[in-house]
Scaffold this active site. Structure first.
Site, mmCIF file in Angstrom:
data_model
loop_
_atom_site.group_PDB
_atom_site.id
_atom_site.type_symbol
_atom_site.label_atom_id
_atom_site.label_comp_id
_atom_site.label_asym_id
_atom_site.label_seq_id
_atom_site.Cartn_x
_atom_site.Cartn_y
_atom_site.Cartn_z
ATOM 1 N N GLY A 61 49.724 6.861 -5.928
ATOM 2 C CA GLY A 61 50.341 5.536 -5.968
ATOM 3 C C GLY A 61 50.696 5.188 -7.395
ATOM 4 N N GLY B 214 49.949 4.217 -10.460
ATOM 5 C CA GLY B 214 48.691 4.029 -11.189
ATOM 6 C C GLY B 214 48.907 3.491 -12.587
ATOM 7 N NE ARG B 215 51.726 7.224 -15.768
ATOM 8 C CZ ARG B 215 52.058 8.414 -16.142
ATOM 9 N NH1 ARG B 215 51.917 8.756 -17.388
ATOM 10 N NH2 ARG B 215 52.499 9.299 -15.287
ATOM 11 C CE LYS C 258 55.868 6.905 -16.402
ATOM 12 N NZ LYS C 258 56.722 8.097 -16.486
ATOM 13 N N GLY D 69 46.065 3.090 -16.806
ATOM 14 C CA GLY D 69 47.317 2.422 -16.464
ATOM 15 C C GLY D 69 48.227 2.185 -17.656
ATOM 16 N NE ARG E 289 60.121 5.019 -13.532
ATOM 17 C CZ ARG E 289 59.185 5.943 -13.294
ATOM 18 N NH1 ARG E 289 59.202 7.089 -13.942
ATOM 19 N NH2 ARG E 289 58.225 5.700 -12.432
ATOM 20 C CG ASP F 190 53.409 13.023 -6.791
ATOM 21 O OD1 ASP F 190 53.355 14.248 -6.581
ATOM 22 O OD2 ASP F 190 52.979 12.499 -7.828
ATOM 23 C CG ASN F 191 56.338 13.562 -10.029
ATOM 24 O OD1 ASN F 191 56.032 12.381 -9.963
ATOM 25 N ND2 ASN F 191 55.608 14.454 -10.667
ATOM 26 C CG ASP G 65 56.806 12.213 -13.499
ATOM 27 O OD1 ASP G 65 56.604 12.611 -14.658
ATOM 28 O OD2 ASP G 65 55.902 11.777 -12.773
HETATM 29 P P1 AMP Z 1 52.321 12.017 -12.688
HETATM 30 O O1 AMP Z 1 51.735 13.352 -12.928
HETATM 31 O O2 AMP Z 1 52.800 11.366 -13.951
HETATM 32 O O3 AMP Z 1 53.379 12.018 -11.649
HETATM 33 O O4 AMP Z 1 51.138 11.104 -12.147
HETATM 34 C C1 AMP Z 1 50.393 11.465 -11.027
HETATM 35 C C2 AMP Z 1 49.529 10.319 -10.585
HETATM 36 O O5 AMP Z 1 48.604 9.946 -11.610
HETATM 37 C C3 AMP Z 1 50.290 9.061 -10.205
HETATM 38 O O6 AMP Z 1 49.693 8.501 -9.068
HETATM 39 C C4 AMP Z 1 50.114 8.181 -11.433
HETATM 40 O O7 AMP Z 1 50.207 6.825 -11.084
HETATM 41 C C5 AMP Z 1 48.722 8.551 -11.917
HETATM 42 N N1 AMP Z 1 48.567 8.339 -13.372
HETATM 43 C C6 AMP Z 1 49.111 9.065 -14.345
HETATM 44 N N2 AMP Z 1 48.767 8.582 -15.569
HETATM 45 C C7 AMP Z 1 47.986 7.511 -15.369
HETATM 46 C C8 AMP Z 1 47.309 6.572 -16.225
HETATM 47 N N3 AMP Z 1 47.390 6.622 -17.551
HETATM 48 N N4 AMP Z 1 46.588 5.603 -15.626
HETATM 49 C C9 AMP Z 1 46.506 5.523 -14.310
HETATM 50 N N5 AMP Z 1 47.104 6.362 -13.451
HETATM 51 C C10 AMP Z 1 47.847 7.349 -13.957
HETATM 52 MG MG MG Z 2 54.865 10.863 -11.033
#
Ligand code: AMP
Ligand code: MG
Length: 495
Positions: free
Chosen positions: A90, A92-93, A113, A126, A176, A252-253, A262
């Site tokens: 989901g 997350g950040r 973001k 986040g 974004r 998810d990307n 992403d």
């Molecule tokens: P990503 O690899 O960037 O696509 O992120 C994969 C997952 O990790 C997604 O659900 C993001 O929301 C979560 N995520 C990545 N970085 C952070 C962060 N700094 N804080 C919280 N969640 C994160």
């Molecule tokens: Mg992502």
């Protein structure tokens, strides 16, 4: 308080069932400071660029001011990460502030973001360090200038907060913009829970937003699937033609809209290498350059699987419908790839021998580690001697001798075009860029900003990459491949 300098918000995703997201406000930044506003994009969307640069505008970009009409939500999704199933991910950040309708009637997500924790942050904070924000700003805007469907950067602000990573780093937020943030993983989330009502609602939403013609099809879900598969085939063919390596093609990307999302450990390759991998987390090379089409196909098979309940009431018929949809991918990809490579070489119609001509060029590039971008640019200049100024890429790049027979063959083939399709040869100068966001340039800019608070190199690079097809002697440095000591071997996802 109502800001009069933002477009009106109309938040269709927030009107979907409550279990699609969690309402969540951004966490204020202690001392927001403007990094950059994308004036052209702001105007297109109906934001006042001057306001975005004002105190309240910077507060908006940093998450300290939520304009009325915005309804911040964190959306939930799932996904296959490096092939492994994650049942719940989901935002997350990131936070979706809401959607705005641009002057052209198109709907856009406005997302922050790096604006703080959400229920999907798991162990994360986040937040985002400055480096990844600048990286995404530079590369996503370069992609847009290169004509690649992509999420965009509306603005960036530093937060005045230190984020803890391997070392303490300055924090920042990126604003974004996307046609939507609906991912293959969003569909997978509801499919995995056997929540058919949610799937129906989500698919109707995607059709209305992105593929309205699908609504009139015999089976709208199947028609939507066909559209997504076609959009992804085209997108990945465009990546390949530019030497772009995404780096984290997890489901998810991958957006259903067909935009690139992403910009973590992505990179444009310098010298051509089919096995190129930059991502520090891609240890097995799953997302290597030459694997990208296969991975896109695999991801779309996961989407198809998730949509099966909507393809037909009868399980067998659903399976055969899904199979037919996914089996179309290789041909769609090949056609898109062929169109792109023909355009890069100044060719229009397909002739016997073209495929071998293209393949042989790639083999030579691989064997001699030749710079991918400059190779095609020089071919464009060779084909258009009158259109290019004296100061051009040929003054600092030349082919190894081993290319001579190939260039002769191509020149002969091109002459057939010259008699019939002069426009396709001129077009070479519009599809073969001089400037791409080379890794070492991006690294240099991030270093200046993060270590010395000097953002001038960032602005220079963003400005330059906005006009990727026009060579200027004064900015020749940015067209050069890295020197051996400048080569960046690894990129990081910057979480
Ligand atoms: P990503 O690899 O960037 O696509 O992120 C994969 C997952 O990790 C997604 O659900 C993001 O929301 C979560 N995520 C990545 N970085 C952070 C962060 N700094 N804080 C919280 N969640 C994160
Ligand atoms: Mg992502």
């Amino acid at each position: 308080m109502r800001a009069t300098n933002t477009p009106r918000f109309d938040n269709s995703y927030a009107r979907l069932p409550e279990h699609f997201y969690t309402r969540q406000d951004p966490q204020p930044a202690p001392a927001p400071k403007l990094i950059r506003v994308n004036h052209a994009l702001a105007s297109h969307l109906g934001f006042d660029p001057g306001w975005l640069e004002s105190g309240q505008g910077v507060d908006f970009s940093a998450g300290n001011f939520v304009p009325s009409g915005a309804e911040p939500i964190a959306s939930v999704y799932a996904g296959h990460q490096f092939g492994g199933w994650s049942p719940q991910l989901g935002d997350g950040r990131a936070l979706l502030l809401g959607e705005v309708i641009a002057g052209d009637g198109a709907r856009y997500d406005i997302q922050l973001k790096g604006s703080g924790r959400t229920p999907y942050s798991r162990g994360g904070d986040g937040r985002s360090p400055l480096g990844p924000v600048l990286r995404e700003y530079i590369i996503s805007e370069a992609m847009a200038a290169l004509g690649v469907p992509t999420t965009r950067a509306l603005a960036a602000a530093s937060t005045g907060e230190i984020v803890a990573r391997d070392e303490p780093l300055p924090g920042a937020v990126l604003v974004r913009v996307a046609k939507s943030h609906i991912r293959i993983g969003t569909v997978q989330y509801f499919a995995a829970r056997k929540d058919k009502d949610a799937l129906v609602a989500l698919v109707a939403h995607v059709i209305e937003r992105h593929y309205p013609d699908a609504a009139h099809a015999g089976n709208p879900a199947r028609a939507m699937l066909d559209y997504v598969i076609a959009a992804q085939a085209k997108l990945v063919a465009t990546w390949q033609s530019l030497g772009f390596i995404h780096g984290v093609m997890n489901t998810d990307n991958m957006l259903l809209s067909g935009e690139t999302i992403d910009y973590g450990p992505c990179a444009f390759m310098d010298s051509f290498d089919v096995n190129a991998v930059y991502s520090s987390i891609d240890r097995d090379g799953r997302y290597a350059y030459s694997n990208q089409p296969t991975i896109a196909h695999w991801n779309l098979a996961q989407l198809t699987q998730a949509l099966l309940p909507l393809l037909d009431e009868n399980e067998e018929k659903a399976l055969s419908s899904g199979q037919a949809a996914i089996d179309a991918f290789p041909k769609l990809y090949m056609e898109a790839n062929n169109t792109n490579m023909h355009a890069k070489l100044g060719l229009t119609n397909n002739q016997a021998g073209d495929e071998a001509l293209i393949q042989n060029l790639l083999e030579l590039l691989q064997a001699h580690s030749v710079d991918y971008t400059l190779c095609f640019r020089v071919l464009a200049e060779l084909a258009n001697p009158e259109q290019v100024p004296k100061e051009n890429v040929r003054t600092f790049f030349s082919f190894p001798g081993a290319f001579t027979p190939w260039i002769e063959r191509w020149s002969q083939r091109l002459n057939e075009e010259r008699n019939n399709h002069a426009a396709s040869i001129e077009n070479m100068l519009k599809v073969n860029p001089v400037y791409i966001p080379r890794n070492h340039l991006v690294a240099e800019v991030i270093e200046s900003a993060s270590r010395f608070q000097d953002f001038k190199p960032f602005h220079t690079l963003v400005d330059l990459l906005g006009k990727p097809y026009r060579f200027d002697k004064k900015t020749q440095r940015f067209a050069l491949p890295p020197k051996p000591d400048q080569v960046v071997q690894k990129t990081f996802c910057g979480t």
